[in-house]
Design a protein around this motif. Structure first.
Motif, PDB file in Angstrom:
ATOM      1  N   THR A   1      14.767  44.461 -27.737  1.00 22.96           N
ATOM      2  CA  THR A   1      14.346  45.299 -26.613  1.00 22.96           C
ATOM      3  C   THR A   1      13.262  46.255 -27.107  1.00 22.96           C
ATOM      4  O   THR A   1      12.771  46.130 -28.233  1.00 22.96           O
ATOM      5  CB  THR A   1      15.534  46.082 -26.022  1.00 22.96           C
TER       6      THR A   1
ATOM      7  N   ARG B   1      10.621  44.165 -20.231  1.00 26.26           N
ATOM      8  CA  ARG B   1      11.282  43.382 -19.184  1.00 26.26           C
ATOM      9  C   ARG B   1      10.750  41.962 -19.058  1.00 26.26           C
ATOM     10  O   ARG B   1      11.348  41.130 -18.366  1.00 26.26           O
ATOM     11  CB  ARG B   1      11.150  44.109 -17.843  1.00 26.26           C
ATOM     12  N   SER B   2       9.634  41.696 -19.685  1.00 26.68           N
ATOM     13  CA  SER B   2       8.988  40.402 -19.508  1.00 26.68           C
ATOM     14  C   SER B   2       9.663  39.316 -20.345  1.00 26.68           C
ATOM     15  O   SER B   2       9.898  39.482 -21.538  1.00 26.68           O
ATOM     16  CB  SER B   2       7.511  40.515 -19.890  1.00 26.68           C
ATOM     17  N   ARG B   3       9.928  38.190 -19.710  1.00 24.25           N
ATOM     18  CA  ARG B   3      10.426  37.024 -20.427  1.00 24.25           C
ATOM     19  C   ARG B   3       9.270  36.178 -20.947  1.00 24.25           C
ATOM     20  O   ARG B   3       9.435  35.418 -21.901  1.00 24.25           O
ATOM     21  CB  ARG B   3      11.326  36.185 -19.508  1.00 24.25           C
ATOM     22  N   ASN B   4       8.148  36.271 -20.289  1.00 18.74           N
ATOM     23  CA  ASN B   4       6.941  35.565 -20.719  1.00 18.74           C
ATOM     24  C   ASN B   4       5.837  36.606 -20.831  1.00 18.74           C
ATOM     25  O   ASN B   4       5.164  36.924 -19.854  1.00 18.74           O
ATOM     26  CB  ASN B   4       6.575  34.470 -19.711  1.00 18.74           C
TER      27      ASN B   4
END
Length: 381
Positions: free
Chosen positions: A79, A174-177
């Motif tokens: 994180t 927060r971004s996964r990509n």
């Protein structure tokens, strides 16, 4: 890049930082000369654009470095500690920022021989409004609405960076990509700016359209997003693109390409040419930071030190130059343009370096050391 005991450092970056700061100093020397009755090269296209290019470079580099560290933090901990990120930014940026604000609003106005005459009336007329905006780190909004505050107009870019970094760690966390998010941010900013320009015919007669337009134009978030994209390419070691960038001649040709653009860019596309400059700057940054090209030149002790104090050079130079110009004028230090320019540039740059060095050692360094307490990923940049 050297990685020793999880401490990240890109060789050569400090040297690039110094040259970017020097570009801004050169433009501002020429900008301020007429106020002290010196001949100026302000209207020379290169001089006129050099300061802006330096700022664009700082935006791209800032986006690159901060994004790289955020990606490393996310890799290390899963994180991003947003609170610690904000504390690090505050401790590095705010002390010198507010010191310059205090000087600009309360100290320098009492030193009459360095007054910029054409700005004095507006300074007093909009003192309170400007003070509030600068206090809340909105100097770019202040500059969009009111004339510049004498000696501290350079703070506008600090406002842009700080505003950008309010949301940046949240987006990365927060971004996964991440790469997709970077491109979304980039294109969203561009589309928003284009739409606002297209609405010009509808709102151009209102009192707020032009200030908002200028504020949006100064908010070069897209430059920092370009830097962030470059950071992701280096972080992920994307060989498909990095193999292309590896070509040393790309960065060598970037400088003449920038000069060509300065002289040949049509006025109709001036609003977007900073994107091309930013991409060219990113090529240089990646080649120096990732492939260590030219690091033997840029990493010498002098350039490394000057780059380390480049934040101070950027912040103090606009205060130092008026003192130098007044001194040179009042002491009649030569009458030939070449002699005068050598004296002015030597004293302006030298004085700025001395003040910035003292500030770094006796003022900023205390906060920098405190900042390290909140570093999740150790770095030397």
């Amino acid at each position: 890049m050297a990685n020793k005991q999880a401490t990240y450092y890109f060789q050569g970056i400090n040297g690039l930082r110094f040259f970017a700061a020097l570009a801004v100093v050169i433009t501002h020397i020429e900008l301020l000369k007429p106020s002290f009755y010196f001949e100026t090269n302000w209207h020379n296209p290169i001089i006129f654009n050099l300061g802006g290019l330096g700022v664009y470079f700082f935006f791209v580099l800032s986006g690159f470095l901060i994004t790289f560290l955020l990606l490393k933090e996310k890799e290390k901990t899963g994180t991003i500690d947003v609170k610690k990120f904000y504390l690090r930014r505050i401790l590095r940026i705010w002390p010198l920022y507010y010191f310059i604000v205090i000087l600009g609003f309360f100290i320098l106005p009492n030193i009459h021989f360095i007054h910029i005459d054409y700005l004095e009336k507006s300074f007093h007329a909009f003192f309170t409004q400007n003070l509030w905006l600068y206090t809340f780190i909105l100097p770019n909004l202040a500059l969009a609405i009111f004339p510049a505050i004498p000696h501290i107009g350079q703070l506008w870019s600090i406002g842009v960076e700080e505003q950008f970094y309010i949301l940046w760690p949240l987006i990365i966390r927060r971004s996964r990509n991440v790469l997709k998010s970077l491109f979304i941010v980039f294109f969203s900013v561009i589309i928003f700016k284009v739409l606002y320009l297209l609405l010009g015919p509808v709102f151009k007669h209102t009192t707020w359209y032009e200030p908002v337009k200028l504020f949006i134009a100064m908010s070069k978030f897209e430059c920092m997003a370009i830097g962030g994209i470059g950071a992701f390419l280096c972080y992920s070691n994307n060989q498909t693109i990095l193999t292309i960038i590896r070509n040393k001649y790309l960065s060598i040709l970037s400088i003449p390409a920038i000069l060509l653009l300065i002289y040949s860019t049509p006025s109709s596309i001036q609003d977007g040419i900073h994107l091309v400059y930013s991409i060219l700057f990113l090529l240089i940054i990646i080649q120096v930071a990732h492939f260590n090209y030219f690091s033997s030149i840029l990493e010498n002790k002098v350039l490394s030190y000057l780059g380390k104090i480049s934040y101070g050079i950027y912040m103090y130079h606009f205060l130092i130059i008026p003192f130098v110009l007044y001194m040179v004028k009042s002491m009649n230090m030569g009458d030939k343009p070449i002699t005068l320019n050598i004296i002015i540039y030597t004293l302006s740059i030298g004085g700025t370096v001395i003040v910035s060095g003292l500030s770094f050692r006796y003022f900023e360094n205390w906060f920098i050391n405190l900042k390290e307490k909140y570093a999740v990923v150790k770095s030397k940049f």
